[in-house]
Motif scaffolding. Structure first.
Motif, PDB file in Angstrom:
ATOM      1  N   THR B   8      47.031  40.861  35.915  1.00 56.50           N
ATOM      2  CA  THR B   8      46.746  40.345  37.240  1.00 56.50           C
ATOM      3  C   THR B   8      47.102  41.482  38.117  1.00 56.50           C
ATOM      4  O   THR B   8      46.611  41.406  39.314  1.00 56.50           O
ATOM      5  CB  THR B   8      47.672  39.414  37.538  1.00 56.50           C
ATOM      6  OG1 THR B   8      49.002  39.558  37.014  1.00 56.50           O
ATOM      7  CG2 THR B   8      46.959  37.970  36.685  1.00 56.50           C
ATOM      8  N   MET B  10      46.285  44.858  37.715  1.00 57.32           N
ATOM      9  CA  MET B  10      45.699  46.215  37.145  1.00 57.32           C
ATOM     10  C   MET B  10      44.345  45.936  37.974  1.00 57.32           C
ATOM     11  O   MET B  10      43.586  45.115  38.253  1.00 57.32           O
ATOM     12  CB  MET B  10      45.447  46.072  35.954  1.00 57.32           C
ATOM     13  CG  MET B  10      46.629  46.260  35.000  1.00 57.32           C
ATOM     14  SD  MET B  10      46.615  46.017  33.407  1.00 57.32           S
ATOM     15  CE  MET B  10      45.919  47.687  32.667  1.00 57.32           C
ATOM     16  N   THR B  11      43.815  47.128  38.367  1.00 58.14           N
ATOM     17  CA  THR B  11      42.427  47.503  38.724  1.00 58.14           C
ATOM     18  C   THR B  11      41.617  47.511  37.515  1.00 58.14           C
ATOM     19  O   THR B  11      41.980  47.783  36.592  1.00 58.14           O
ATOM     20  CB  THR B  11      42.271  48.392  39.792  1.00 58.14           C
ATOM     21  OG1 THR B  11      42.248  49.823  38.841  1.00 58.14           O
ATOM     22  CG2 THR B  11      43.077  48.427  40.746  1.00 58.14           C
TER      23      THR B  11
ATOM     24  N   HIS C  32      39.682  35.609  38.916  1.00 64.34           N
ATOM     25  CA  HIS C  32      40.182  36.806  38.104  1.00 64.34           C
ATOM     26  C   HIS C  32      39.218  37.727  37.970  1.00 64.34           C
ATOM     27  O   HIS C  32      38.513  37.394  36.919  1.00 64.34           O
ATOM     28  CB  HIS C  32      41.140  36.241  36.772  1.00 64.34           C
ATOM     29  CG  HIS C  32      41.895  37.551  36.433  1.00 64.34           C
ATOM     30  ND1 HIS C  32      43.067  38.207  36.531  1.00 64.34           N
ATOM     31  CD2 HIS C  32      41.044  38.711  35.733  1.00 64.34           C
ATOM     32  CE1 HIS C  32      43.228  39.173  36.101  1.00 64.34           C
ATOM     33  NE2 HIS C  32      42.257  39.337  35.282  1.00 64.34           N
ATOM     34  N   MET C  39      41.695  47.261  44.180  1.00 62.23           N
ATOM     35  CA  MET C  39      42.575  46.101  44.427  1.00 62.23           C
ATOM     36  C   MET C  39      42.649  45.529  43.124  1.00 62.23           C
ATOM     37  O   MET C  39      41.748  45.831  42.036  1.00 62.23           O
ATOM     38  CB  MET C  39      41.461  45.140  45.203  1.00 62.23           C
ATOM     39  CG  MET C  39      41.487  45.503  46.743  1.00 62.23           C
ATOM     40  SD  MET C  39      40.850  43.985  47.380  1.00 62.23           S
ATOM     41  CE  MET C  39      42.072  43.321  48.213  1.00 62.23           C
ATOM     42  N   THR C  40      43.704  44.926  42.790  1.00 59.69           N
ATOM     43  CA  THR C  40      43.945  44.176  41.480  1.00 59.69           C
ATOM     44  C   THR C  40      43.226  42.996  41.337  1.00 59.69           C
ATOM     45  O   THR C  40      42.788  42.411  42.091  1.00 59.69           O
ATOM     46  CB  THR C  40      45.433  44.058  41.457  1.00 59.69           C
ATOM     47  OG1 THR C  40      45.775  43.020  42.392  1.00 59.69           O
ATOM     48  CG2 THR C  40      46.337  45.277  41.389  1.00 59.69           C
ATOM     49  N   GLU C  41      42.968  42.640  40.060  1.00 60.96           N
ATOM     50  CA  GLU C  41      41.904  41.521  39.736  1.00 60.96           C
ATOM     51  C   GLU C  41      42.428  40.284  40.018  1.00 60.96           C
ATOM     52  O   GLU C  41      41.719  39.428  40.237  1.00 60.96           O
ATOM     53  CB  GLU C  41      41.962  41.709  38.265  1.00 60.96           C
ATOM     54  CG  GLU C  41      41.156  43.045  37.767  1.00 60.96           C
ATOM     55  CD  GLU C  41      40.299  43.075  36.563  1.00 60.96           C
ATOM     56  OE1 GLU C  41      40.663  42.106  35.710  1.00 60.96           O
ATOM     57  OE2 GLU C  41      39.516  43.858  36.444  1.00 60.96           O
ATOM     58  N   SER C  42      43.840  39.953  40.515  1.00 61.12           N
ATOM     59  CA  SER C  42      44.204  38.762  40.798  1.00 61.12           C
ATOM     60  C   SER C  42      44.100  38.470  42.262  1.00 61.12           C
ATOM     61  O   SER C  42      44.530  37.518  42.675  1.00 61.12           O
ATOM     62  CB  SER C  42      45.759  38.537  40.589  1.00 61.12           C
ATOM     63  OG  SER C  42      46.451  39.594  41.158  1.00 61.12           O
TER      64      SER C  42
END
Lengths: 251, 251, 251, 251, 251, 251
Positions: B8, B10-11, C32, C39-42
Motif C-alpha cells: 500500500t 509503494m509505487t 489498489h 503516488m503509492t498504490e493505496s
C-alpha cells in the motif's frame, strides 16, 4: 439395529406417522476415497450410516435417519485411484436441498453425522450459512470424536488419522466387510517435507495431497486394530452423542 | 516497522524492483465486529495488519504485505451494533481476485495472516478450492496461534477467546489505540445453555449467536491483560511463523 | 477530523448510542492500483477514507463512516506491478454483505464514496441491483466530482485523469504521505492508437489496458499539482456533497 | 437497407461465405419498456436493429449483424405496465453466450449497438469482464450518441432523454410504425424531489423509478419531433460510427 | 393476424387497459441456428412469433404476446456457420426475468411457445424451478406438436426433424420469406455411427453434434414440403393449443 | 452379481488394476421420494444400483460402477411425507464433480443409469453442458426403458408410471425388500383436472404436484405386479443396454 426410524426403508404413510414424534433428522455424511490397501473406498459412507442407525435407535422416537450423503470433500486424496470428491459448494448445495425438503415435512433440527475429517471445514461454513439462510438448527459431529479421550489412552500407534488403528477398529465392529484383513499395513509415511510442516499443531496450515505424506495412503498402524477397541470407541461416542443431542433438544 | 515491503505504501516502479526477490505475499485478514465495551470494532483488522508488517520485515526481502482484508466472516456477532459480516463465498471471492492479480505479477505463494477465529473454516475451504483452481501454494495462520503453549501457561483467566486477556494484551503491544483502558471488563458469561453444549470439546458443533454466550460480547478477563504478555505472545509467534515460512519456501 | 462517527474506531456500546441519530452510512471505496512513479498504490483507498471522515464530520450526527473497501475494479491497470483488481461481481458481493449487515442495525440509506473512476460502472449496476434486492436507498458519488466546475477552470494540464494535477493536489491536501514529491512526472502519453479512439467523447467505448495509453501510468501533469488546488477541490466538493446528502435525507 | 450481412436472414452456406471477409459482429441491443403514450414498448429494440442494418450495410463486407437482443436492463421503468427488465447478470450472460458462439465461427471483434441508456453501466461491466474472460475486442456505442453535437444544437426541448424530441425523431425516420402520432405529448415532469437530486450533473447518483420523475413516462417534448431531425441524427451518427469502426479495425 | 394483444406493438396505456382481461402471457421461444441450405437461421424464432400472434388472436382478450426470445439452446448446431447458442442457465435466467417483470404487472400464468426441440429439456427444468421459485403457473408447448397425428399420417419422408418436410411446410404457410425455394434439398444423412445409436427410441441418449448425423444440416426431405401441409399442421395445432389453454385457465 | 467392478467395494490398488481395462463408468442415479403405501422411499436408488451391478457384470471388465447418487429431482413429490428433492443445479453439480474426479483417473466415458423419470430433463441439460464443458462422452438411460416394447405388451394396468405394475415387478425381482406386499394398492387417481391436461400426449406440458393426480401417490396397479414380469423387463433391458454400450464404445 433396526428399531430407529430409517427414512430409506419407510413408506410415506410410515413417515407421516413417525413425524408425529420426530424432532431431529440425522444426516450421515461420508466420503468416497482411498483408504489404503486394506479398506474399501466407501469406508466413511458406510461407517457414517451404521453409526447413524445406532444413533437414531438410541434416540427413538425423536430422530430419523436420512439417506446417506456418500461422497464428500476428498480433494487431498484425488491422486489415488478411485477417489471421487465433491466441491465444497456442491456438498453445501446437497445439504441445503435436503434441509429445505425436510423443513417442508416439519423438521427444523438437523445433525450431520460426519465420518470424514476433510468435510469439517465445509460443515463449519455450512453451519454458518444454512442456519441463517433457512432458520434451522444445524449441528454436526465427527462420528466418534466424542470418544477422543478413549482414543488418546487406547491407541498405541501415533500419529493416526486415516485407515489406521482407530478407523479399522471401528470398521471391524460396525462393518467388517470394509476391511481386507489379509492386507493390513501400517502407514508408509514419507520423509518430512512440506506436508509435515502443515500438520496440525504447526504454525502454518495449507493444502497438500495425501501422497506427499504417505505412499500407501494410510496414517497410523492398522495392524494394531481390534474389534474390541472399535466397540469401545463406538459405544462410548454413541452414548455421549445421544446425550448431547437430548441436551440440545431440551435446551 | 517499515523495512519490509508494504504494497500500500509503494509505487509501481518500487513494486517492480521488489518483485525481483519477493517469493510470498502476506495477506492480512481481519474482521469488523464487536469486541466488547473495551475494544474498537476494527480490532482484528488492525492486529492482522500490524502483525503482517512485522512478519514481512522479518522475512525481508522475501515477502510483501498486501492490502488488509478488513472485514471477514462475523455472523456470530451480527446482533451486536456495528458488526459487519461477509458471506464465506464473498471472502473467498476477494481472496481469489487478490491471488489472481498477484499471480499476474509473478507471485505464486500466499499466506493469509488471520486474526479472527470465525474466518478459519472459510480459509480451510479456500485453501482447498484456490490451491487447485489457481495452482498456487496457499497457506494460512492465526496471527499468534504459533504461541499456543505460551498462552496455555501464561493466561490466567480461562476460558478466553474474544476481547480477552490474550487479545487485549496483543493490542496493548501492537496497537494500544484499539483499547479503552478505562472500560476493561471481564466477560459477562451467560448461564449454561445450548451455547455451552456447542463449545469446543463437546460432541456437537453448531452455530450460535454470541449474545447467547456473553452479554457484553467478551470471553475471558480483559482486566488481566498486559503489554508484556502481548509482547511475549507476538514475538514468540512471529519468530515461529517466520521460521515456518522459511521452511516451506525452502521445501 | 475525528468529530464524526467512524465505525472502525468505536466500541459496540458507542455504536449503539450513535445509531439513535444516524440515518446514513458512508462507505469509502477505493482501489489498489498503480498511480505512476509518484503516488503509492493505496492512493484511492486513502483519499476515499479521508474524504469520508470529513464528510461524516460535516454531517454529524446523521452519518457514520464504515470500514473502507480498499480494493476495487482496476482491471485496466493489471499489467502494472502491484495492481490488485476485484471482479465487478466481487465488489458487488462485498457491498451487499455490508448493506445487509448494516440493515440489521437499522440503517437503510447508504452512500458509497468512490475515489476511483473504474468503479463507476459497477456502482451503477450495484445501485440497480441492491436497491431492489434489499429495499434500501443506495447512493454513490465520486469523491470530488461535485467540484467539476472548479476542475474545469483551475486545472491547466488536460487531459487529466490519473495520478494527475487534480489527484496529486487532492492528496497533497488530504494525505501528503501518498505523494513522492521528488518523483513527480507528467503523463508519458503513447502515440494515438486504438486507445485514443475509445477515450470519452468518441463514438465507441471499450476496454483497453492503461499501458496502451501511458507508459508511466499517468494521465495529466502532476508537476502542476498544489496543496491549494487540492484544498479548493476537496472543500468545494465536500460542501456540495454534504448539502446533497441533507437534501435526499429530507426528501 | 439490405446489402449488409444480416445473420437472421442468411443460410449457413451464405454465412460461411460471408465469414471470409467479416471482421466484426454488430449486436443490436434494445429494451422492452414503456415509452410514454406515443411510442410502442419495443422502441429501443427496433431502433437498434434498424440502425444496425444501416451500419453493416455501410461497413459491408466487413461486418455482420447478429440477432437483436430485444430486452435489456429497464428496472427504472418496471412500474409502468408492460415493461420487462433483464437483470444485469442475465444480459451479460446473453452477451457472453453470443460472443462465445461467434468466436467459434472465427469472429473476435464485437460492437454492441445499444439504443437504451439503462444498459450502459451493464455494458461497461460487460466490456471489462468479457474482454478479459474471452480474449475478444468488445466495443459498445449508443446508437446516435456520436451525433451529440447535433443534438445539442438542434433539440429545442430540454432536458430530453426518453420518448422525446430526439427519440421520436429518430423513430420517424427509422421506424415510423413505432410512433402514435396522434398521441404525441410532452413529458409530464413531476415536481422536484429525490429524483431531481439524482439527475446527471448532481453530486449524488442513485436509483429511482421513472414515475417519480415523469407521470407519463416521457422526458422531453415529443411534439417537436420531426423526421428531418431524425434523419440528420441518424445519418451523422452513422457516418461517424462507421468511421470509428474502420479506425479500430485498422489499429 | 393483428387482433390479439402484441406487447411489442403497444404503448403502456394500451397495455394497462389490456391487463384488465389478460390472464396469460405467451412467450415465443425460438433459436438462432443453421437450417440447412434452404432456410434462414432465424427460422425457429420467426415461426414461434408468427404462431404466437395467431394464438393470442385466437385467445383474445385473454392472452398477450411478449417479445420473442429469439435465441435458444442450439449447442448441437454450433459447428455450422452462424449458429448462436445460449447456455441452458442463460435461457432460464431470461425466462425468470421475464416472468418476474410480468408478475409485477399482475400476470401469473405463462405459456412458452417453443419452436425448437433443443430447448425442451431446458424448459422441463425451467418449469420445475420457476413454478416453485416464483409461485406461477408455467406451461410450455412445441408450436405444432399438438398436430402430431397429422404429421404422422401426412409426412412422407421419415425420419424428419430439422429443416424438413414439416418445418419447411410450416414456414411456407407462416413465413415464406424464411425459405430459399430454389435451394430445397433432402437431408444428407451420414452413415450410421455413434449418432444413430443415440437417436430417440434407442436404449442410450447422449449429446452429439449435428454434422455427425447430417452433412447439410437437414433431417428429412424438404423438397416434399408444401404450403398446404403447413397450413393443416398450423391450423390443427392452433385450435388444439387454444383449447388446451382455455381448459387450464378454467381448471 | 459381484463379478463386475464396484467402486464402493474396492481398495485403491484394486481400482488401479481395474483401470487398465475400464473404459466406462456407470453412475446409478435414483431418487428419494414417496412410492405409495407399498414401496419404501429409497426405491429408485436401490433399483438403479442393483441394475448397475448387473450391467457392469455384463460388461466386465470394460465398466466400473460408481457410488449411487441416491437423491434426485423429486419436486413433484415434495408434498408427500419424507420426499427429499435436489435442485436440478445441485444434481448437475454432483455429476460434474464425479466426472471430473473420474477423468483424473483416466475415464472419459460415462453412463448415468437413471431409475427416476423426474431426473430426465435435468440429465438432458447435463448431457449438453458437461459434454462440452469437460470434453467427455456422457450417456444416460432409464434403467428398463430399453424394454419399452415388453412393457407395452405385458402390462395390463394403464396408465402406469409410479409404484405401479412395472416398478413393483422390477423390485420384486431386483430388491424385494423394497415392497410391502401386504399393502399393495392400485393408484388412487384423482378426477380429471389441470393435472390431466398436462399428462404426456397433451398439447401443453407443465409442472404439477403428484397429489393433484393421485391420492396415494401411485399411478398404475401394483396389485398386478409379479417377479416374473420384473425379471423379463430387467433381463431384456439389460441385454439391450449392454449391447448399446458396446456399440458406442466401438463406434
Amino acid at each position: 439395529m433396526g428399531q430407529g426410524y430409517v427414512l430409506t426403508e419407510m413408506t410415506w404413510p410410515e413417515v407421516k406417522e413417525a413425524l408425529e414424534t420426530v424432532r431431529l433428522a440425522v444426516i450421515p455424511l461420508g466420503a468416497h476415497e482411498q483408504h489404503g490397501p486394506h479398506m474399501t473406498e466407501s469406508c466413511d459412507a458406510v461407517l457414517a450410516e451404521r453409526m447413524g442407525r445406532l444413533l437414531v435407535a438410541e434416540l427413538h422416537p425423536l430422530a430419523l435417519l436420512t439417506p446417506t450423503v456418500s461422497m464428500g470433500v476428498s480433494s487431498h486424496h484425488l491422486h489415488f485411484p478411485g477417489t471421487i470428491s465433491l466441491e465444497p459448494d456442491t456438498l453445501i448445495a446437497v445439504l441445503r436441498d435436503m434441509l429445505r425438503s425436510l423443513q417442508g415435512h416439519g423438521i427444523s433440527k438437523f445433525l450431520v453425522l460426519n465420518a470424514h475429517g476433510g468435510n469439517q471445514a465445509t460443515l463449519g461454513v455450512a453451519a454458518d450459512k444454512l442456519t441463517r439462510e433457512l432458520g434451522v438448527e444445524f449441528y454436526y459431529a465427527k462420528t466418534t470424536a466424542a470418544a477422543k479421550d478413549v482414543m488418546d489412552e487406547s491407541i498405541a500407534s501415533k500419529p493416526y488419522g486415516h485407515s489406521c488403528e482407530r478407523e479399522v477398529s471401528e470398521a471391524l465392529y460396525l462393518a467388517p466387510e470394509l476391511v481386507r484383513e489379509a492386507q493390513l499395513e501400517p502407514g508408509a509415511i514419507q520423509p518430512p517435507g512440506r506436508w509435515s510442516r502443515l500438520r496440525p499443531g504447526n504454525p502454518l496450515q495449507g493444502f497438500y495431497y495425501y501422497e506427499e505424506m504417505t505412499a500407501n495412503g494410510c496414517i497410523g498402524d492398522a495392524t494394531r486394530a481390534s474389534r474390541e477397541l472399535g466397540e469401545r470407541l463406538v459405544r462410548t461416542a454413541l452414548q455421549r452423542l445421544a446425550q448431547a443431542v437430548r441436551d440440545v433438544l431440551d435446551s
